[in-house]
Design a protein around this motif. Structure first.
Motif, PDB file in Angstrom:
ATOM      1  N   UNK A  18       0.830  -1.209   0.000  1.00 30.35           N
ATOM      2  CA  UNK A  18       0.000   0.000   0.000  1.00 30.35           C
ATOM      3  C   UNK A  18       0.862   1.255   0.000  1.00 30.35           C
ATOM      4  N   UNK A  19       1.917   1.247   0.810  1.00 24.97           N
ATOM      5  CA  UNK A  19       2.793   2.419   0.871  1.00 24.97           C
ATOM      6  C   UNK A  19       3.502   2.649  -0.460  1.00 24.97           C
ATOM      7  N   UNK A  20       3.968   1.561  -1.079  1.00 26.68           N
ATOM      8  CA  UNK A  20       4.646   1.694  -2.369  1.00 26.68           C
ATOM      9  C   UNK A  20       3.696   2.189  -3.450  1.00 26.68           C
ATOM     10  N   UNK A  21       2.420   1.858  -3.333  1.00 25.24           N
ATOM     11  CA  UNK A  21       1.445   2.289  -4.334  1.00 25.24           C
ATOM     12  C   UNK A  21       1.042   3.748  -4.142  1.00 25.24           C
ATOM     13  N   UNK A  22       0.930   4.177  -2.892  1.00 30.53           N
ATOM     14  CA  UNK A  22       0.437   5.518  -2.598  1.00 30.53           C
ATOM     15  C   UNK A  22       1.556   6.558  -2.631  1.00 30.53           C
ATOM     16  N   UNK A  23       2.795   6.153  -2.340  1.00 33.28           N
ATOM     17  CA  UNK A  23       3.875   7.128  -2.198  1.00 33.28           C
ATOM     18  C   UNK A  23       4.106   7.983  -3.449  1.00 33.28           C
ATOM     19  N   UNK A  24       4.116   7.419  -4.685  1.00 32.66           N
ATOM     20  CA  UNK A  24       4.308   8.301  -5.851  1.00 32.66           C
ATOM     21  C   UNK A  24       3.255   9.401  -5.948  1.00 32.66           C
ATOM     22  N   UNK A  25       2.002   9.061  -5.656  1.00 28.21           N
ATOM     23  CA  UNK A  25       0.939  10.072  -5.690  1.00 28.21           C
ATOM     24  C   UNK A  25       1.153  11.113  -4.590  1.00 28.21           C
TER      25      UNK A  25
END
Length: 274
Positions: A18-25
């Protein structure tokens, strides 16, 4: 056999994903809220700054972003609704109706997915020019009204969720094909249709290649074309560009929130059947 329980390792893995998915945004939002000098910092900032509204204001001053958002919404909403309606009708026909050449026609539809998009750009552009559609939204909408993926997706959905017995019972009761589809077929595949609508909306919203070719970026841009204008020039202002990108992603998030119940329902339905 006892039900398996999720352990700390599984929860830790899910949190990491979840963190890897949300961090770019999130990082895009951080850069959008600061000035361009933040990219030169040795330690990337993790706290938003105070320049977000200033950068958003500069986005609207640089390009006609309201018009771009409006055009993209018209294109994406029309294409999504059309693909859901036509794809569900075609999928229901291929899955539950019997007619001559059905399987061959379905293979022909699937074969269109094998043709690279770039291969049809020149003849499609010539057709749009002959129709005098260059620079108009219908040049983007009409070629995308129905796609092979929508037909394939909804055919599989109808195969799995619409029993033959219900179709035969509706016919015995005197229902026409359209009434059978509306009262029997469509309610059964509504979750899958919601997923298709979301995917199609996202694809049309994020499309850049064809709108760049067939639309005038000064008179009728879409969001992605407007973002490319923000990124053009000798000097790229990443704070300005990511402020526009942060605005552009909001409608996609809103569509996902609106359809999340149907999407989760479709996923759970498939999990139970599996």
């Amino acid at each position: 056999m006892k039900n398996a329980k999720a352990g700390p390792l599984l929860y830790g893995f899910l949190v990491a994903v979840l963190a890897a998915s949300v961090f770019p945004l999130y990082y895009s939002f951080i850069v959008a809220s600061k000035d361009n000098s933040v990219l030169g910092d040795k330690v990337p900032p993790l706290v938003p700054g105070g320049n977000l509204f200033e950068n958003i204001s500069r986005v609207f001053d640089t390009v006609d972003f309201w018009l771009a958002m409006q055009n993209s919404f018209i294109v994406a909403a029309t294409v999504a609704i059309s693909n859901v309606v036509l794809g569900t009708l075609a999928g229901f026909a291929f899955a539950r109706l019997r007619f001559k050449g059905r399987d061959s026609l379905f293979l022909l539809v699937l074969g269109t997915a094998m043709v690279p998009t770039q291969l049809g750009v020149i003849p499609l552009y010539m057709l749009m020019s002959d129709l005098d559609w260059y620079g108009t939204l219908q040049a983007v909408i009409v070629p995308a009204l129905i796609g092979s993926f929508a037909v394939f997706w909804m055919r599989q959905a109808c195969e799995e969720t619409v029993p033959h017995e219900l179709i035969e019972a509706a016919r015995v009761d005197g229902c026409s094909v359209l009434r059978t589809f509306w009262h029997v077929g469509f309610p059964a595949v509504r979750p899958q249709a919601a997923v298709l609508g979301m995917f199609t909306f996202m694809t049309a919203w994020n499309d850049f290649f064809w709108p760049l070719i067939v639309l005038d970026p000064n008179d009728s841009p879409t969001v992605q074309v407007a973002l490319s204008t923000l990124a053009s020039g000798y000097y790229t202002d990443y704070s300005l560009m990511l402020a526009g990108a942060s605005l552009a992603v909001l409608p996609v998030i809103a569509i996902f929130v609106l359809l999340s119940r149907q999407i989760v329902g479709g996923i759970m339905q498939g999990a139970v059947k599996g």
